[in-house]
Design a protein around this motif. Structure first.
Motif, short mmCIF file in Angstrom:
data_model
loop_
_atom_site.label_atom_id
_atom_site.label_comp_id
_atom_site.label_asym_id
_atom_site.label_seq_id
_atom_site.Cartn_x
_atom_site.Cartn_y
_atom_site.Cartn_z
N LEU A 146 47.57 52.75 35.32
CA LEU A 146 49.06 52.27 35.30
C LEU A 146 48.20 50.82 35.87
CD1 LEU A 146 50.58 54.13 37.58
CD2 LEU A 146 51.25 53.52 35.01
N SER A 147 49.14 49.76 36.13
CA SER A 147 49.27 48.04 36.11
C SER A 147 48.59 48.20 37.87
CB SER A 147 50.14 47.87 35.78
OG SER A 147 50.00 45.96 35.98
N VAL A 148 48.92 46.90 37.98
CA VAL A 148 48.68 46.83 39.83
C VAL A 148 49.34 47.38 40.84
CG1 VAL A 148 48.15 45.14 41.21
CG2 VAL A 148 47.41 44.23 38.72
N ASP A 149 49.17 48.34 41.92
CA ASP A 149 49.34 48.45 42.90
C ASP A 149 50.91 49.67 42.29
OD1 ASP A 149 50.01 48.68 44.69
OD2 ASP A 149 50.76 46.81 46.29
N PRO A 150 50.64 50.21 41.86
CA PRO A 150 51.88 51.21 41.24
C PRO A 150 51.98 51.87 43.16
CG PRO A 150 49.26 52.40 40.91
CD PRO A 150 50.03 51.24 42.03
N TYR A 151 53.51 51.46 42.98
CA TYR A 151 54.56 52.00 44.77
C TYR A 151 54.96 52.55 44.98
CZ TYR A 151 54.50 49.99 49.47
OH TYR A 151 54.82 50.65 50.84
N ALA A 152 56.46 52.74 43.79
CA ALA A 152 57.42 53.33 43.73
C ALA A 152 57.70 54.22 42.17
CB ALA A 152 58.62 52.81 43.86
N VAL A 153 57.90 55.40 42.91
CA VAL A 153 58.02 56.97 41.98
C VAL A 153 59.50 57.20 41.59
CG1 VAL A 153 57.08 58.63 39.96
CG2 VAL A 153 55.92 56.85 41.50
N THR A 154 60.10 57.36 39.89
CA THR A 154 61.08 57.69 40.64
C THR A 154 61.30 58.95 38.73
OG1 THR A 154 63.72 57.92 40.50
CG2 THR A 154 62.80 55.95 39.28
N ILE A 155 62.67 59.57 38.76
CA ILE A 155 62.41 60.41 37.43
C ILE A 155 63.68 60.79 36.48
CG2 ILE A 155 61.59 62.82 38.73
CD1 ILE A 155 60.40 63.04 36.37
N THR A 156 63.79 60.08 34.99
CA THR A 156 65.16 61.03 35.14
C THR A 156 65.56 62.04 35.05
OG1 THR A 156 64.39 61.25 32.96
CG2 THR A 156 65.13 58.87 33.18
N PRO A 157 66.45 62.65 35.23
CA PRO A 157 67.38 64.61 35.58
C PRO A 157 67.07 64.78 34.45
CG PRO A 157 68.94 63.01 35.85
CD PRO A 157 68.20 61.44 35.55
N PHE A 211 43.57 57.62 45.20
CA PHE A 211 43.26 56.49 46.65
C PHE A 211 44.11 55.80 47.36
CE2 PHE A 211 41.01 53.01 48.01
CZ PHE A 211 39.91 53.69 48.67
N GLN A 212 44.50 56.16 47.92
CA GLN A 212 46.14 55.58 48.75
C GLN A 212 47.25 55.98 47.39
OE1 GLN A 212 44.77 51.54 48.57
NE2 GLN A 212 44.36 51.25 50.85
N PRO A 213 47.54 56.93 47.39
CA PRO A 213 48.28 57.89 47.16
C PRO A 213 49.47 56.93 47.71
CG PRO A 213 47.59 59.61 48.87
CD PRO A 213 46.35 57.79 48.78
N HIS A 214 50.82 56.82 47.28
CA HIS A 214 51.98 56.10 48.02
C HIS A 214 53.29 57.17 47.41
CE1 HIS A 214 54.89 53.60 48.91
NE2 HIS A 214 54.27 52.92 50.35
N GLY A 215 53.76 56.47 45.63
CA GLY A 215 54.87 56.77 45.70
C GLY A 215 55.20 58.30 45.29
N MET A 216 55.73 58.71 45.08
CA MET A 216 55.81 60.37 44.20
C MET A 216 57.72 60.68 43.67
SD MET A 216 53.38 62.35 47.17
CE MET A 216 55.57 62.60 48.31
N ALA A 217 57.18 61.88 43.05
CA ALA A 217 57.73 61.93 41.93
C ALA A 217 58.31 63.67 41.47
CB ALA A 217 59.54 61.23 41.44
N VAL A 218 59.29 64.19 41.37
CA VAL A 218 58.91 66.02 40.87
C VAL A 218 59.69 65.65 40.00
CG1 VAL A 218 59.83 68.25 41.43
CG2 VAL A 218 58.82 66.77 42.99
N ASP A 219 59.02 66.94 38.67
CA ASP A 219 59.70 66.52 37.03
C ASP A 219 60.34 68.22 37.11
OD1 ASP A 219 60.36 67.73 34.50
OD2 ASP A 219 58.98 66.66 34.07
N GLU A 220 61.42 68.55 37.89
CA GLU A 220 62.14 69.77 38.09
C GLU A 220 62.19 70.80 36.89
OE1 GLU A 220 62.12 71.14 41.29
OE2 GLU A 220 63.31 69.57 42.11
N VAL A 240 52.58 61.75 41.26
CA VAL A 240 51.71 61.12 42.10
C VAL A 240 50.68 59.62 41.65
CG1 VAL A 240 50.31 61.15 44.91
CG2 VAL A 240 50.77 63.31 43.61
N ALA A 241 51.07 58.63 42.58
CA ALA A 241 51.07 57.22 42.31
C ALA A 241 49.99 56.84 43.59
CB ALA A 241 51.96 56.25 42.12
N SER A 242 48.94 55.99 42.65
CA SER A 242 47.06 55.79 43.75
C SER A 242 47.41 54.39 43.27
CB SER A 242 46.15 56.65 43.78
OG SER A 242 46.33 57.67 43.52
#
Length: 475
Positions: free
Chosen positions: A464-475, A406-415, A422-424
């Motif tokens: 999660l908490s309110v309005d998860p927006y940005a996603v990143t991941i450590t190498p 529901f309203q997906p936004h930020g994403m990150a790939v775990d290589e 995917v955060a909604s």
């Protein structure tokens, strides 16, 4: 061994070898991990939550994810569901134990103190503390609550919540940028005046650069890690240049150069050239700070640059892994536009779902992911949004993921695991009802994880908490 009676009068054995401190074990064994509830035999029908041991509570969680967060009772759903005393904190329904008398005030206070004191085991272990610095972490900024969720990439459980911002009012952390070496990440604030630098290993705040009040949207660290650029989305917008070693403002570029700048990418090395989306209109900027040279380029062949809302409205920009091409998500025209990096000319237009916004890339699989926030779900009218998967070799959409977005936004790939996170946002009232209430009002969002080999979901949607927006991941 200590013997107690549960609410259904069955004798219970208090086994102090299961890892809880004695006072916590006494409550759980007699009131929670009872027949038909949160014990080894019944937990799968009780929200997947097993309270029969410390390890099972901490490292398995429930179907909604982590239910206790070390040091943060306000983000621990277990506390909300057992608390019937509003002066002690948040409450949620249905109250637990189900169909039994509520826990006493003393019992609730005991559990709250245990969570506040980091949910320690009988032996004094803190959840996820062992190897915390070297764990692969997924970081999700919740811009409605000014907190960062730090998630264990292996178990998919939230390990910590870290406060973001510097003021009491909500500042809305809007973007996360990870340094190429994976040592640091940076964030900026829509309602703020600073850029923050954090340790990606510990989550510790390392530095703060004052950049004046603005509508700061995107922060991008250069490949050499020495500079971050930040976009001010205002109509008379600016780009801030921050020295990451001293965390000081090196330069501010404005003076009518940019109209509503948003997405930022940089050239290799020191990032001497910036590619900046003009959020409204049909254009982007190619800006060389040292020469103070700014070129406005149209996204459309033969069409003059304009800044009219609702034409193409490029939101984000990203490179292909080999940097031969760069891509724009055009939220008004529902397209991804592909440009040749050598000539800055349009190569291809890729139609995608409704309202495309954020990108993520799998270098291993040579795939580009774009979150289409408003795409209707073809099988469930109560859900909204998709992720389109673009093959970087053919520049075609090869898969559309719907999940339970529901309203997906930020994403990150775990290589390392070939997984897409995917955060909604779940930011509007017509979205799925949250599992529990929020520590700062409004509606909680959630994340999902997909195996990009099989396209199957790895976990159920986890809150999660309110309005998860940005996603990143450590190498």
């Amino acid at each position: 061994m200590l013997f107690f009676y549960s609410c259904n009068k069955e004798p219970q054995v208090i086994d102090l070898t299961v890892g809880f401190p004695q006072e916590i074990q006494e409550i759980f064994a007699t009131k929670c991990a009872t027949a038909g509830c949160h014990n080894d035999k019944s937990f799968q029908n009780a929200a997947g939550l097993n309270l029969s041991s410390w390890d099972k509570l901490i490292y398995d969680g429930g179907t909604s994810g982590s239910v206790v967060i070390a040091g943060r009772p306000e983000f621990s759903s277990l506390f909300q569901f057992i608390n019937s005393y509003e002066d002690l904190g948040l409450t949620a329904v249905p109250q637990m134990p189900l169909n039994q008398p509520n826990l006493s005030r003393e019992e609730v206070m005991t559990i709250k103190k245990w969570i506040t004191d980091s949910c320690k085991s009988l032996e004094g272990d803190v959840p996820f503390a062992k190897g915390f610095e070297v764990r692969k972490k997924v970081l999700i900024a919740n811009q409605g609550c000014d907190v960062l969720a730090v998630i264990d990439a292996e178990s998919k459980l939230i390990m910590r919540y870290i406060d973001l911002g510097k003021r009491q009012e909500i500042e809305s952390p809007h973007f996360l940028s990870m340094s190429a070496d994976g040592q640091f990440f940076y964030t900026c604030y829509i309602n703020g005046d600073v850029v923050h630098k954090f340790s990606a290993k510990t989550g510790q705040l390392l530095g703060e650069a004052y950049i004046t009040p603005g509508l700061w949207n995107v922060v991008r660290v250069t490949p050499d890690g020495k500079t971050v650029y930040v976009s001010d989305l205002q109509s008379n917008g600016r780009i801030a240049n921050v020295n990451t070693e001293t965390m000081t403002l090196r330069a501010m570029y404005g003076q009518g150069l940019f109209i509503s700048p948003h997405g930022i990418e940089t050239s290799e090395g020191a990032g001497d050239t910036l590619y900046i989306t003009a959020q409204n209109g049909n254009s982007f900027y190619k800006f060389i700070p040292k020469a103070f040279q700014n070129t406005t380029i149209s996204l459309v062949k033969g069409q003059a640059p304009n800044f009219q809302v609702g034409t193409y409205d490029p939101h984000e920009v990203t490179w292909s892994p080999d940097r031969s091409k760069y891509f724009f998500s055009c939220q008004a025209s529902d397209e991804v536009r592909v440009f040749d990096a050598k000539t800055d000319t349009l190569l291809k237009v890729i139609p995608v779902g409704e309202y495309p916004l954020e990108f993520a890339i799998s270098k291993n699989k040579k795939l580009l992911f774009v979150s289409c926030t408003e795409q209707p779900n073809p099988t469930n009218a109560l859900l909204r949004g998709s992720v389109d998967v673009i093959d970087l070799n053919t520049l075609t959409v090869v898969k559309t993921l719907y999940g339970k977005f529901f309203q997906p936004h930020g994403m990150a790939v775990d290589e390392t695991r070939n997984e897409l996170w995917v955060a909604s946002r779940n930011a509007t009232a017509d979205g799925p009802p949250p599992h529990h209430v929020s520590a700062c009002g409004s509606r909680n969002g959630y994340f999902e994880v997909f195996d990009i080999n099989t396209w199957q979901r790895v976990t159920s949607a986890r809150e999660l908490s309110v309005d998860p927006y940005a996603v990143t991941i450590t190498p």
